[in-house]
Write an enzyme that holds these catalytic residues in place. Sequence first.
Site, PDB file in Angstrom:
ATOM      1  N   GLU A 203     -13.330   6.358  -7.538  1.00 13.79           N
ATOM      2  CA  GLU A 203     -12.912   7.730  -7.704  1.00 13.79           C
ATOM      3  C   GLU A 203     -11.670   8.714  -8.899  1.00 13.79           C
ATOM      4  OE1 GLU A 203      -8.934   5.605  -5.215  1.00 13.79           O
ATOM      5  OE2 GLU A 203      -9.562   4.501  -4.549  1.00 13.79           O
ATOM      6  N   HIS A 405      -3.743  -1.622  10.063  1.00 15.52           N
ATOM      7  CA  HIS A 405      -4.657  -1.508   8.229  1.00 15.52           C
ATOM      8  C   HIS A 405      -3.659  -2.957   8.437  1.00 15.52           C
ATOM      9  CE1 HIS A 405      -2.992  -0.129   4.803  1.00 15.52           C
ATOM     10  NE2 HIS A 405      -3.701   0.442   4.740  1.00 15.52           N
ATOM     11  N   HIS A 406      -4.675  -2.792   6.916  1.00 11.48           N
ATOM     12  CA  HIS A 406      -4.759  -4.431   6.654  1.00 11.48           C
ATOM     13  C   HIS A 406      -4.790  -3.800   5.078  1.00 11.48           C
ATOM     14  CE1 HIS A 406      -7.216  -7.166   9.650  1.00 11.48           C
ATOM     15  NE2 HIS A 406      -4.898  -7.036   9.996  1.00 11.48           N
ATOM     16  N   GLU A 486     -11.210   1.967  -0.939  1.00 11.24           N
ATOM     17  CA  GLU A 486     -11.258   0.595  -2.057  1.00 11.24           C
ATOM     18  C   GLU A 486     -12.289  -0.144  -1.880  1.00 11.24           C
ATOM     19  OE1 GLU A 486      -7.577   2.561  -1.862  1.00 11.24           O
ATOM     20  OE2 GLU A 486      -7.630   0.699  -1.414  1.00 11.24           O
ATOM     21  N   GLU A 504     -14.062   4.403   2.341  1.00 11.00           N
ATOM     22  CA  GLU A 504     -13.150   5.521   1.089  1.00 11.00           C
ATOM     23  C   GLU A 504     -14.029   5.685  -0.016  1.00 11.00           C
ATOM     24  OE1 GLU A 504     -10.113   4.748  -1.244  1.00 11.00           O
ATOM     25  OE2 GLU A 504      -9.416   6.231  -0.975  1.00 11.00           O
ATOM     26  N   GLU A 510      -6.051  12.253  -0.530  1.00 14.03           N
ATOM     27  CA  GLU A 510      -3.857  10.985  -0.774  1.00 14.03           C
ATOM     28  C   GLU A 510      -4.422  11.734  -2.439  1.00 14.03           C
ATOM     29  OE1 GLU A 510      -5.633   7.028  -0.216  1.00 14.03           O
ATOM     30  OE2 GLU A 510      -6.670   6.884  -2.597  1.00 14.03           O
TER      31      GLU A 510
HETATM   32  C1  NOJ Z   1      -5.356   3.644  -0.309  1.00 19.03           C
HETATM   33  C2  NOJ Z   1      -5.854   4.123   0.404  1.00 19.03           C
HETATM   34  O1  NOJ Z   1      -7.066   5.045  -0.243  1.00 19.03           O
HETATM   35  C3  NOJ Z   1      -4.608   4.903   0.767  1.00 19.03           C
HETATM   36  O2  NOJ Z   1      -5.334   5.457   2.367  1.00 19.03           O
HETATM   37  C4  NOJ Z   1      -3.588   3.489   1.504  1.00 19.03           C
HETATM   38  O3  NOJ Z   1      -2.818   4.587   2.180  1.00 19.03           O
HETATM   39  C5  NOJ Z   1      -3.074   2.875   0.485  1.00 19.03           C
HETATM   40  N1  NOJ Z   1      -3.792   2.652  -0.160  1.00 19.03           N
HETATM   41  C6  NOJ Z   1      -2.386   2.025   0.966  1.00 19.03           C
HETATM   42  O4  NOJ Z   1      -2.909   0.904   1.440  1.00 19.03           O
END
Ligand code: NOJ
Length: 705
Positions: A203, A405-406, A486, A504, A510
């Site tokens: 990133e 979501h995990h 990640e 990602e 973000e």
């Molecule tokens: C990083 C992720 O890229 C993001 O999309 C997510 O909202 C946060 N972690 C929390 O899991």
Amino acid sequence: MFVAEESTLAGVFGLAIAPQQHPRAMYSYSFPVALFVLLCSMLAVSPAGAVEVRSPDTRIVVTVDVDDGGAPRYRVDYRGENVIRDSKLGLHFASQHGFDSGFEIVEVLENAVDQRWEQPWGQRRLVTDRHNELLVRFESTGKPARRFALRVRVFDDGLGFRYEVPRQRGYSAVDIVDELTEFHVPSEATAFWIPGRRFNRYEYIYRTTPLEDIAMAHTPMTLRLPDGVHLSFHEAALVDYAAYVLDQRRPNVFETNLTPWSDGVRVKTRTPFVSPWRTIQVSPDAVGLLNSDLVLNLNEPNALGDVSWVEPMKYVGIWWGMHIRTYTWSSGPLHGATTAETKKYIDFAARHGFGGVLVEGWNIGWDGDWFFNGDLFSFTETYPDFDIVEVTDYARDNGVTLIGHHETSGNITNYEKQMDDALDLYESLGVRAIKTGYVADAGDIKWVDRRGVAHYEWHDGQFMVDHYLKSVRESAKRQITVNPHEPIKDTGLRRTYPNWLTREGVRGQEFNAWGDPPNPPEHLTILPFTRMLSGPADYTPGIFNLTFQGPESKQRVQTTLAKQLAAYVVLYSPLQMAADLPENYEARPDAFQFIVDVPVDWEQSIALDGEVGDFVVWARQRRGGDDWYVGAVTDEEERQVGISLDFLDPDRDYTATIYRDGDEADWQSNPYDLVIEQRTVTAADTMSLRLATSGGAAIQLVPAD
Ligand code: NOJ
Ligand code: CA
């Protein structure tokens, strides 16, 4: 020849592809090696000297030989110019003699492939795989006896090679401590790259520098040579091995520096094994890099069988609100993931034809500093204000799936202990997609051994390479698709595991919410030529309220509104988010219509024009449809682009709906100036569009009849 994907994995040290008849003349070996190699391929006797393999169009030539000390090496020429100088090959082990010197070539097998195969989803339905191959077998000339092979495949758009190490005495279990593979760039070059082995994983904002400024870089790393030729280095089919970063150990010589385990070993394996493919894309210009399927072609076919359950889709979610701090992941008055709020998102998704709703913060563990609390996450227990049964029933009734979501915060032991139960729960509730997360500094991925001792790994070491694939395989058993954040970099494994839809591994949207600095105007013009060469990215485009902290704040999205729309075409992902809050879309139904209309799965995709870090223009045709979509984005420079529509069917008229920057648009002072207009066009037309500073254009082309 057309090949439908099926679940066959190539045997180690066997030909991965069916040998076919081919004209011998396709190969040009330097005499007298030519004669030798021809004999070798039939008689398996020893050649001396160099062996050569050319791309089908003969422009790329890869030469493999050993130096005076028997050290294996290769070089690459393109259109008669040397683009990779003699570069080392080999491996070092912790307890055995290395594969580094004292070798000779004992056998060379050749093969040629020309076939097309079909993707279940992707940037194009049919992929052409046309390449020439050499399998070069090396054996040590002295004691101890050692042997390995290099398999080289040369396509018109680049090459790949990998090590194939057979079972052999003394090498049953091996710890690889170094891979010697080098890429020796012969000249000055401009490099587009992000640093490797740094805390923020992949990133980073891409840098544009002379070659000499690089210490370690992640792949894909892209180079522009002085004559305009572009190279991009990466890898394909990274399975049960460590990723590598490019390590400039001597000027212009990049070594594959494999990411180590916490104990220093790079790869723990057994013979027989194969390494991932080391890939080099070679193109006369920047845009040629984009129109390449090299990495996918070097991956194994679909191993999952029937994948009709895998669904590319657009989605919305309880997500951006957390990043701009109007919601929290944790429990309390601002908790985002409530039953009521999720139902509102489901209604919105159903109304506008989105397939999924992502909900983050639904499960126990987010309270306190979740970054460092990975041990506390439960993947089956909900917060009291989130009724997962009610929500998933409601989603199903509305034809939408919840995207589960995990977030693990990088605590793998805690996650793997619960993985079966967590995925079983989702399966039982009809959840068809999950997003996973591994928020932890690079090098801080935690696992705990049987004695209770904690170990800390890199996101791109072998430990995690194995973990990510385990998560994908376990999800596939339950017909669930996966979108890791990640993640490990993409190396084309979506071909083998088509439920690995996206990931990602990019400095995504973000960062515009809280990043210092936000993503710069150049960002979306450099990603296509670097990060996106590896595969789809869950960038999460589509922020409409660009100045969410007010026009004076430096925390904002540094693009125009039109460029946010163009991103849906420019940044490929089969899972594509409409990232903003529903109310911001409802305030701009005119612009939102493009996001509603744009597909995420394509019959074909053509990069039309572009320069790395300046601008790019893509055209894509809907999978199984006649409508086309064009996306163009520019960096901080305003520019005029000419878009020839000759990709359209010449016998039809099309209605073009154009979403472009208005005449006064400027990302800083006037980002919302958007013009939406319609025209009738044909394949004979060329559109000329002005893109504002950090602007763009998005075009829908629908047959008029
Ligand atoms: C990083 C992720 O890229 C993001 O999309 C997510 O909202 C946060 N972690 C929390 O899991
Ligand atoms: Ca630029």
